[in-house]
Scaffold this motif. Sequence first.
Motif, PDB file in Angstrom:
ATOM      1  N   TYR A   1       6.544  -2.465   2.673  1.00 52.62           N
ATOM      2  CA  TYR A   1       8.098  -2.126   2.592  1.00 52.62           C
ATOM      3  C   TYR A   1       8.871  -2.777   1.629  1.00 52.62           C
ATOM      4  CZ  TYR A   1       7.048  -0.146   7.254  1.00 52.62           C
ATOM      5  OH  TYR A   1       6.285   0.501   8.302  1.00 52.62           O
ATOM      6  N   GLY A   2       8.345  -3.860   1.045  1.00 52.66           N
ATOM      7  CA  GLY A   2       9.149  -4.778   0.100  1.00 52.66           C
ATOM      8  C   GLY A   2       8.576  -4.048  -1.462  1.00 52.66           C
ATOM      9  N   PHE A   3       7.616  -3.234  -1.576  1.00 50.18           N
ATOM     10  CA  PHE A   3       7.066  -2.913  -2.669  1.00 50.18           C
ATOM     11  C   PHE A   3       8.073  -2.185  -3.675  1.00 50.18           C
ATOM     12  CE2 PHE A   3       4.464  -0.612  -5.687  1.00 50.18           C
ATOM     13  CZ  PHE A   3       3.420  -1.383  -5.898  1.00 50.18           C
ATOM     14  N   VAL A   4       8.010  -2.686  -5.185  1.00 49.67           N
ATOM     15  CA  VAL A   4       9.071  -2.219  -6.045  1.00 49.67           C
ATOM     16  C   VAL A   4       8.309  -1.129  -6.942  1.00 49.67           C
ATOM     17  CG1 VAL A   4      10.442  -2.708  -7.991  1.00 49.67           C
ATOM     18  CG2 VAL A   4      10.168  -4.277  -6.017  1.00 49.67           C
TER      19      VAL A   4
ATOM     20  N   GLY B   1       1.901  -4.408 -12.354  1.00 51.86           N
ATOM     21  CA  GLY B   1       2.934  -4.318 -11.337  1.00 51.86           C
ATOM     22  C   GLY B   1       3.992  -4.933 -11.851  1.00 51.86           C
ATOM     23  N   ASN B   2       5.052  -4.842 -10.829  1.00 50.31           N
ATOM     24  CA  ASN B   2       6.511  -5.422 -11.048  1.00 50.31           C
ATOM     25  C   ASN B   2       6.718  -6.815 -10.638  1.00 50.31           C
ATOM     26  OD1 ASN B   2       7.839  -3.328 -12.472  1.00 50.31           O
ATOM     27  ND2 ASN B   2       7.668  -2.040 -10.686  1.00 50.31           N
ATOM     28  N   VAL B   3       6.151  -7.091  -9.407  1.00 50.47           N
ATOM     29  CA  VAL B   3       6.201  -8.513  -8.532  1.00 50.47           C
ATOM     30  C   VAL B   3       4.852  -8.546  -7.979  1.00 50.47           C
ATOM     31  CG1 VAL B   3       8.608  -8.024  -7.924  1.00 50.47           C
ATOM     32  CG2 VAL B   3       6.612  -7.055  -6.405  1.00 50.47           C
ATOM     33  N   GLU B   4       4.608  -9.751  -7.566  1.00 50.59           N
ATOM     34  CA  GLU B   4       3.301 -10.378  -7.199  1.00 50.59           C
ATOM     35  C   GLU B   4       3.899 -11.131  -5.665  1.00 50.59           C
ATOM     36  OE1 GLU B   4       1.245 -13.114  -9.413  1.00 50.59           O
ATOM     37  OE2 GLU B   4       3.020 -14.519  -9.844  1.00 50.59           O
ATOM     38  N   VAL B   5       2.828 -11.115  -4.741  1.00 53.08           N
ATOM     39  CA  VAL B   5       3.042 -11.728  -3.446  1.00 53.08           C
ATOM     40  C   VAL B   5       2.379 -12.994  -3.142  1.00 53.08           C
ATOM     41  CG1 VAL B   5       3.145 -11.246  -1.150  1.00 53.08           C
ATOM     42  CG2 VAL B   5       3.595  -9.263  -2.848  1.00 53.08           C
ATOM     43  N   ARG B   6       3.016 -13.923  -2.634  1.00 49.73           N
ATOM     44  CA  ARG B   6       2.207 -15.120  -2.198  1.00 49.73           C
ATOM     45  C   ARG B   6       2.787 -15.512  -0.961  1.00 49.73           C
ATOM     46  NH1 ARG B   6       4.826 -19.819  -3.050  1.00 49.73           N
ATOM     47  NH2 ARG B   6       6.499 -19.748  -4.500  1.00 49.73           N
TER      48      ARG B   6
END
Length: 247
Positions: free
Chosen positions: A182-185, A197-202
């Motif tokens: 849901y938070g994917f840009v 990608g635009n953002v990375e997750v950690r």
Amino acid sequence: MSETTADSGRSAFAQTIQAVLGQKLVRIDEARGETTIEVLPENWLAVAALLRDDAALRFEQLMDLCGVDYLSWGDVEWDTSDVSSTGFSRGVEGEGPGRFGWADRPRPAHIPHRFGVVAQLLSITHNRRLRLRAYCADDDLPGLPSLIGVWPSVDWFEREAFDLYGIVFEGHPDLRRILTDYGFVGHPFRKDFPLIGNVEVRYDPDKRRVVYEPVTSVEPRVLVPRTIRDDSRYEQARAEKAAGSGK
């Protein structure tokens, strides 16, 4: 008995489609044993209902639906026009999808609109397949009416096209992301989406939750698939090398 008639050059199947859809049909193509029809977005729902209900067609089942981004249609990364014609390798332009600035993005010259939707249909009654396509009228906010009232099996397919391409299906009862979270840009299958990608997750141990940050750990890179060609000369070279080494 051949389905192709001598007078028109089209198969009997294509002529049946033409007769049923009439002015709602933009074009019909037959190639490699496959039939593709194109309709305007305003006729998308009406054509779908005709394809399902007309006794001569009876496309009872939608097998698949996907979005298409034609932004870089016709562009290739392999440079074959101004490199040596004597070598096996080809130069790489490095300006394919995801590797160009928005201001310098390619403009598809042969496509009326950037985004399209393609549905693959099956007639169990007549044992036939058909490809149905329409282009979205608005490139900034692409959309088409949902086909869920005609073929309920389209539910997750339309959600996938929305998630990956940002195509909105009006009338869909639950249009939300299905593959990304849901938070994917952005929409990752769009040709202008950055490859890193635009953002990375950690996971942040101090905040005790997952956090999204600008991409810093991944370097942009050009990945061009290699072209592998079968050539008897390679086999000959291996044989000569083996003979020379006495093996």
